[in-house]
Design an enzyme around this catalytic site. Structure first.
Site, PDB file in Angstrom:
ATOM      1  N   PRO A  23      41.154  45.424  40.891  1.00 41.27           N
ATOM      2  CA  PRO A  23      40.837  46.220  39.778  1.00 41.27           C
ATOM      3  C   PRO A  23      39.529  46.358  39.835  1.00 41.27           C
ATOM      4  O   PRO A  23      38.465  45.162  41.108  1.00 41.27           O
ATOM      5  CB  PRO A  23      41.028  44.321  38.987  1.00 41.27           C
ATOM      6  CG  PRO A  23      42.092  44.187  39.313  1.00 41.27           C
ATOM      7  CD  PRO A  23      42.380  44.342  40.864  1.00 41.27           C
ATOM      8  N   GLN A  99      45.506  43.987  34.328  1.00 45.05           N
ATOM      9  CA  GLN A  99      44.571  42.384  34.637  1.00 45.05           C
ATOM     10  C   GLN A  99      43.887  42.027  33.017  1.00 45.05           C
ATOM     11  O   GLN A  99      43.283  42.936  32.588  1.00 45.05           O
ATOM     12  CB  GLN A  99      43.271  42.949  35.621  1.00 45.05           C
ATOM     13  CG  GLN A  99      42.843  40.957  35.355  1.00 45.05           C
ATOM     14  CD  GLN A  99      41.383  41.183  36.920  1.00 45.05           C
ATOM     15  OE1 GLN A  99      40.422  42.123  36.267  1.00 45.05           O
ATOM     16  NE2 GLN A  99      41.959  41.136  37.779  1.00 45.05           N
ATOM     17  N   TYR A 181      34.720  33.982  35.243  1.00 47.86           N
ATOM     18  CA  TYR A 181      34.694  34.448  33.209  1.00 47.86           C
ATOM     19  C   TYR A 181      36.149  33.081  33.216  1.00 47.86           C
ATOM     20  O   TYR A 181      35.601  31.918  33.459  1.00 47.86           O
ATOM     21  CB  TYR A 181      35.711  36.033  33.753  1.00 47.86           C
ATOM     22  CG  TYR A 181      34.776  37.267  34.316  1.00 47.86           C
ATOM     23  CD1 TYR A 181      33.443  37.140  33.499  1.00 47.86           C
ATOM     24  CD2 TYR A 181      34.853  37.554  35.388  1.00 47.86           C
ATOM     25  CE1 TYR A 181      32.275  38.337  34.429  1.00 47.86           C
ATOM     26  CE2 TYR A 181      34.437  38.392  35.729  1.00 47.86           C
ATOM     27  CZ  TYR A 181      33.521  39.462  35.167  1.00 47.86           C
ATOM     28  OH  TYR A 181      32.196  40.089  35.907  1.00 47.86           O
ATOM     29  N   LEU A 300      36.473  42.976  52.024  1.00 48.10           N
ATOM     30  CA  LEU A 300      36.241  43.362  52.837  1.00 48.10           C
ATOM     31  C   LEU A 300      37.312  43.921  53.560  1.00 48.10           C
ATOM     32  O   LEU A 300      37.003  43.642  54.965  1.00 48.10           O
ATOM     33  CB  LEU A 300      34.933  42.488  53.966  1.00 48.10           C
ATOM     34  CG  LEU A 300      33.154  42.704  52.831  1.00 48.10           C
ATOM     35  CD1 LEU A 300      32.322  41.728  53.476  1.00 48.10           C
ATOM     36  CD2 LEU A 300      33.187  44.120  52.908  1.00 48.10           C
ATOM     37  N   ARG A 323      35.504  48.827  46.716  1.00 52.87           N
ATOM     38  CA  ARG A 323      35.888  49.681  47.666  1.00 52.87           C
ATOM     39  C   ARG A 323      35.527  50.749  48.339  1.00 52.87           C
ATOM     40  O   ARG A 323      34.887  51.628  48.493  1.00 52.87           O
ATOM     41  CB  ARG A 323      33.836  48.858  48.229  1.00 52.87           C
ATOM     42  CG  ARG A 323      33.188  47.963  47.207  1.00 52.87           C
ATOM     43  CD  ARG A 323      31.896  47.242  47.612  1.00 52.87           C
ATOM     44  NE  ARG A 323      31.080  46.698  47.278  1.00 52.87           N
ATOM     45  CZ  ARG A 323      31.534  45.533  46.246  1.00 52.87           C
ATOM     46  NH1 ARG A 323      32.666  44.649  46.240  1.00 52.87           N
ATOM     47  NH2 ARG A 323      30.541  44.647  45.911  1.00 52.87           N
TER      48      ARG A 323
END
Length: 354
Positions: A23, A99, A181, A300, A323
């Protein structure tokens, strides 16, 4: 041992490989509606060979958005645009999940490129809520501490959003309980100072998440997997940690959760996180082994060999890339070539939707 391009089976779902698009907030919605930006962003990664795609956080209430530009699933009107995206993803051979999220005390801010600052109510923002009246940063206004009645109402908002997800055709549902969150705020003693049944002890701090999970699982068909994203550690002393995560995930497994999406951090600003290649993968490995539940590794993960190694060594059941998928929507195709594997054509998987 399985490998990166071996299909992954869960309940009534089978993906063509173990590569998931994580997400990623796009900050491109208006009033919570998906649009052509979301369609291109997601469908292009399905064309690129990913096995799973998970939408960005979809707010279960308008006040649960991080920014006014967040995706939403708090009203039936949102379903039509999402359903179109789901249809096109299926047509290109991938599994798609949504999500479900509430930003809690980190809500009502501007997008990152505008500074990520609090938007006051006078400028279109809204009052934010949290387990306790503790702001994310000292310069932010105090959030409203949720009442027991408000917590129960929010649980039903997650349930209603899950039902809309099914109507839109999503194959799986992920509950967002990470990154500072709302659900993560209840888990962490750094943000939860309550003295009622939702605060204090470990059992009390996990209660809200467990109630949401149980209520959502109850409305999902048995064929639909339920995932939960957690922050496995706060990276801060006296905060949420991996030992608590293992215990939580064992409980979530008993409630019908099928996979833990293992991220970390973001409950307070300024954590010292020792980032590096695959730095969160050990959390997925430990939770998988000690809580006896499937896990997803994220953070990563960039090279095909690295991703394949994670799967082959049993550290996780899937890998989630964010990414790297932005840099290369066809990462899965490139990985298949480097690893001398193949991505089944969309036609082979399209039959499953007919």
């Amino acid at each position: 041992m399985p490998h990166l391009f071996e299909p992954f089976h869960q309940r009534g779902v089978t993906s063509r490989n173990r590569i998931a698009v994580s997400p990623m907030c796009q900050y491109s919605s208006q009033d919570g509606f998906a649009n052509d930006w979301h369609l291109v962003h997601l469908v292009s990664r399905a064309v690129g060979g990913a096995g799973f795609l998970i939408t960005e956080a979809a707010a279960v209430e308008p006040e649960g958005r991080i920014t006014p530009q967040d995706l939403g699933i708090w009203q039936d009107a949102h379903i039509e645009k999402l359903a179109r995206i789901v249809e096109l993803i299926h047509g290109n051979g991938a599994i798609v999940g949504t999500q479900l999220a509430h930003a809690g005390r980190k809500a009502s801010t501007s997008p990152p490129w505008e500074g990520g600052n609090v938007i006051p109510e006078s400028q279109g923002g809204w009052a934010v809520v949290a387990p306790s009246a503790i702001p994310f940063k000292p310069d932010r206004p105090d959030p409203i501490a949720l009442s027991t009645e408000a917590i129960q109402k929010l649980t039903q908002s997650f349930v209603a959003a899950a039902k809309r997800s099914l109507t839109a055709g999503f194959d799986l549902v992920e509950i967002h309980a990470a990154h500072g969150y709302l659900l993560h705020e209840f888990l962490s003693p750094l943000s939860n100072h309550r003295t009622d049944e939702y605060g204090g002890s470990f059992e009390n701090r996990i209660r809200f998440l467990c109630e949401v999970v149980q209520a959502v699982r109850d409305v999902l068909p048995d064929r639909t997997p339920l995932w939960v994203r957690i922050s496995a550690t706060d990276w801060v002393p006296n905060g949420w940690d991996i030992e608590q995560s293992v215990e939580l995930c064992s409980k979530l497994s008993s409630l019908g959760v099928d996979l833990i999406d293992c991220s970390s951090g973001a409950i307070v600003p300024g954590e010292q996180i020792p980032t590096g290649a695959g730095y969160q993968t050990p959390f997925a490995d430990r939770i998988r082994r000690e809580a006896n539940i499937a896990t997803g590794a994220v953070g990563l993960i960039t090279s095909p060999a690295q991703a394949d190694h994670i799967i082959r060594t049993g550290q996780a059941d899937i890998v989630l890339l964010a990414r790297e998928m932005l840099r290369d929507p066809y990462w899965a195709m490139r990985a298949a070539k480097q690893l001398h594997q193949s991505v089944p054509s969309p036609v082979q998987y399209r039959r499953a939707w007919s």
